[in-house]
Design an enzyme around this catalytic site. Structure first.
Site, PDB file in Angstrom:
ATOM      1  N   HIS A 118       0.958  -6.687   7.219  1.00  0.00           N
ATOM      2  CA  HIS A 118      -0.183  -5.058   7.650  1.00  0.00           C
ATOM      3  C   HIS A 118      -0.956  -6.065   6.607  1.00  0.00           C
ATOM      4  O   HIS A 118      -1.245  -5.396   5.239  1.00  0.00           O
ATOM      5  CB  HIS A 118       0.200  -4.044   7.950  1.00  0.00           C
ATOM      6  CG  HIS A 118       1.025  -3.960   9.538  1.00  0.00           C
ATOM      7  ND1 HIS A 118       0.716  -4.457  11.002  1.00  0.00           N
ATOM      8  CD2 HIS A 118       3.130  -4.129   8.916  1.00  0.00           C
ATOM      9  CE1 HIS A 118       2.085  -4.515  10.909  1.00  0.00           C
ATOM     10  NE2 HIS A 118       2.702  -4.104  10.929  1.00  0.00           N
TER      11      HIS A 118
ATOM     12  N   CYS B 291       0.035   3.527  10.106  1.00  0.00           N
ATOM     13  CA  CYS B 291      -0.977   3.043   8.904  1.00  0.00           C
ATOM     14  C   CYS B 291      -2.194   4.665   8.594  1.00  0.00           C
ATOM     15  O   CYS B 291      -1.572   5.218   9.776  1.00  0.00           O
ATOM     16  CB  CYS B 291      -1.473   1.550   7.801  1.00  0.00           C
ATOM     17  SG  CYS B 291      -2.206   0.743  10.365  1.00  0.00           S
TER      18      CYS B 291
ATOM     19  N   GLU C 186      -1.161   0.457  15.329  1.00  0.00           N
ATOM     20  CA  GLU C 186      -1.323   0.377  13.797  1.00  0.00           C
ATOM     21  C   GLU C 186      -0.552   0.352  13.428  1.00  0.00           C
ATOM     22  O   GLU C 186       1.008   1.664  13.039  1.00  0.00           O
ATOM     23  CB  GLU C 186      -1.377   2.149  13.436  1.00  0.00           C
ATOM     24  CG  GLU C 186      -3.060   2.524  13.043  1.00  0.00           C
ATOM     25  CD  GLU C 186      -3.619   3.295  14.628  1.00  0.00           C
ATOM     26  OE1 GLU C 186      -3.110   3.211  15.761  1.00  0.00           O
ATOM     27  OE2 GLU C 186      -4.898   3.322  14.961  1.00  0.00           O
ATOM     28  N   SER C 187       0.210  -0.896  12.913  1.00  0.00           N
ATOM     29  CA  SER C 187       1.445  -1.341  12.336  1.00  0.00           C
ATOM     30  C   SER C 187       2.827  -2.220  13.775  1.00  0.00           C
ATOM     31  O   SER C 187       2.408  -2.052  13.661  1.00  0.00           O
ATOM     32  CB  SER C 187       1.695   0.165  11.440  1.00  0.00           C
ATOM     33  OG  SER C 187       0.868  -0.476  10.308  1.00  0.00           O
TER      34      SER C 187
ATOM     35  N   SER D 249      -2.488  -7.691  12.043  1.00  0.00           N
ATOM     36  CA  SER D 249      -0.444  -7.413  12.052  1.00  0.00           C
ATOM     37  C   SER D 249      -0.289  -8.508  11.926  1.00  0.00           C
ATOM     38  O   SER D 249      -0.114  -9.168  13.142  1.00  0.00           O
ATOM     39  CB  SER D 249      -0.704  -5.714  12.712  1.00  0.00           C
ATOM     40  OG  SER D 249      -0.857  -5.039  12.179  1.00  0.00           O
TER      41      SER D 249
END
Lengths: 388, 388
Positions: free
Chosen positions: B279, B121, B106-107, B266
């Site tokens: 992203h 995120c 996530e990111s 990403s």
């Protein structure tokens, strides 16, 4: 009115706690040494102390629509009924060619043909005026087209009642009548300023260059605060205006000054199209003074320094709100400097220097703006000015 | 560390509801047409939709104190343990002379000798990294001296878990470790940006002129969003970077790109001392793209327009955060204009014009500043670009 009744809480939104309110200091406890009451009308007094910082409404109506006198046609008994909603009443009235000025039991009301400014302090319920004001103004054929509501974070937020128990509640109340936007300016966990604006117009050209300067000053010097108590030597508002130095700051204005029993002071001043207003809560545990004006100066420095020299607060928040063309008129803004110095005003006082800890500027799409800054008196100067 | 553990809630304060969160639109209901998941790690997915808008931490340490490699000495297994607190993990790692770059589930994470930037995120629990990160960095003799936390208002706030269920909760968590200030920039009942800053230093001179530009873009054009789904023609992150036009916006950077299954993208990019990161959440009910960089340009206009041409959002929020000396370096700021125009990027698209609805500028006492603005695509251009 063209605004839909729109809820601020959309599906998917969260009404969530934010750190809010309070002056960043412990609430006064049993150490109070001040008088029990600063204002004649004690209904507004809460449990903990007097909430000096005002709630302020500014409302503009479409020019040259409706009654030829505009808002100034509204009768005294109608104002009485409207102000009763806020739990305050008129003490003095005075007018000039441009506007009517009312000193209230809690702060002030200024009424122009197409604009009004209503400030109320304590635990008054300012926003409750709005439904009745809307009806009365419609009866005169007036068309409300712009509304702004603002206040500092409260020192004693838990003393407030509906719809002022939180900014969320205030915004919900306003969104029940208008469709606007809500903002917090400055640090949430220290001195901050709430604003709500609903704009249904390009503000009219005769309102262009409008701007309002507001100074909210905390923790006045004890020798300053003494000027706002009724004593053998200080019997009237006029005495206070002279002795405190306020009259000297506004030499050309017509003053409406009022000294409360046993302490506290309110003053409205009229100078052509401009109003000035000062309100002072002198009790040492929650001393506060406010200064507000819509005077159009190219340079506010002398005025700001003059006000600081009168009150010598430990800290203050200053705001400037108005038309983009209004800020363009200002050649020298007190927001341009990171420090503001003011000189000694008596043999026993020294100079003071205020350091800006924060400044925010917000530009809205409707060609208006707000600035807000926090200043704190430098420790060394404050210590020197208060000999131990 | 020099900071006292200080509670944000002082006596006399009120934890009060503020209108918060949500995207100002009804939450998506049963009309979803997108795929069920945009990221490989589905643990972070909430009930309503994927929360694209990231939480961001930037932390600076005293330069030339502790381990000679600074933060870059922290071992992979230690980063794994730290990131596990946020419920995310490393997918790719790449470094250059100046920093290490990690693409996360996530990111992203960027690690310089004396600075790190961590963005996560979804429903990740970013702030939970802080206690362990503090211990690990101390083990290397590093001295944390500045921390900034920021995020947009969530689209799906009720999907978040501790300590991210509200900004008040986040601030309480941070104030348990640091002594900082919290702000909300922009309208509370529409697109706004939360920041928290704790500053225990004059930021060091080698950090001077630092600035970070961040664009948070909502409601991508459908034909743009198609570029971020895995298909027969689009198999890798590299395919997406080329096809979407992202590679053309950053021609000189080394790209680390990743395409998620069945959709989502990403990208971290390294260019000397500068990082870029993109992203994308392409699902139509909650499509979102972010672009962030710390590159030091005298003029960001071409970059901003290039990014808008890639994503063609319906609206976006842009922020600029950095040293006062950083903003002074900028000759031409995209915040100076009330409108931003970008040209057609293909035969089937037309030009788009974005109108700024709000701009805020905050100047902090520690010689740093933040700017935040909201822009909305003009209706006519948007309609023309999406033929019916």
């Amino acid at each position: 009115m063209a605004w839909p009744a729109q809820m601020v809480v959309e599906p998917g939104d969260e009404i969530s706690g934010l750190p809010e309110e309070g002056n960043g200091q412990p609430a006064p406890t049993g150490t109070r040494t001040g008088p029990a009451s600063s204002l004649e009308n004690q209904e507004g007094r809460g449990q903990q102390g007097f909430e000096g910082p005002e709630k302020t409404l500014e409302i503009e109506f479409e020019p040259d629509v409706g009654h030829e006198e505009g808002l100034r046609a509204i009768r005294r008994e109608q104002w009485d009924a409207i102000l009763e909603q806020a739990q305050c009443h008129i003490l003095h009235q005075r007018g000039n060619d441009h506007f009517d000025s009312y000193v209230l039991s809690e702060s002030s009301l200024f009424v122009y043909k197409s604009k009004l400014v209503l400030k109320t302090c304590g635990t008054t319920t300012l926003l409750r005026c709005l439904p009745l004001l809307t009806v009365v103004s419609k009866n005169y054929g007036l068309n409300l087209e712009w509304i702004g509501y603002s206040r500092k974070n409260f020192t004693f937020p838990t003393d407030q009642t509906y719809p002022h128990t939180s900014f969320a509640e205030e915004v919900d109340f306003l969104q029940g009548m208008f469709s606007g936007s809500a903002y917090v300016h400055g640090p949430l966990n220290s001195d901050h300023w709430y604003t709500y604006v609903a704009d249904d117009c390009k503000k009219s050209t005769n309102a262009a260059a409008d701007r309002t300067l507001n100074m909210m000053m905390y923790d006045l010097e004890p020798e300053v605060a003494q000027n706002f108590y009724k004593t053998d030597k200080i019997q009237t508002g006029e005495d206070v205006s002279s002795r405190s130095g306020i009259k000297s700051v506004l030499p050309n204005a017509a003053l409406q000054d009022h000294l409360f029993e046993p302490c506290g002071y309110s003053m409205n001043a009229l100078e052509g199209q401009a109003y000035y207003t000062v309100h002072v809560t002198p009790e040492p545990d929650f001393s506060y003074a406010s200064f507000e004006t819509n005077v159009r100066l190219p340079d506010y420095d002398a005025l700001v320094r003059g006000v600081l020299e009168v009150f010598r607060p430990r800290k203050f928040t200053m705001t400037l709100f108005g038309e983009d063309s209004g800020i363009e008129d200002i050649k020298q803004s007190p927001f341009d400097y990171s420090d503001i110095a003011c000189g000694p005003t008596s043999a026993s006082s020294t100079s003071a220097r205020y350091e800006r800890t924060l400044k925010t500027t917000t530009n809205f799409s409707g060609d208006y703006f707000s600035q807000m800054g926090n200043w704190v008196r430098e420790q060394s100067a404050a210590a020197a000015a208060t000999p131990t």
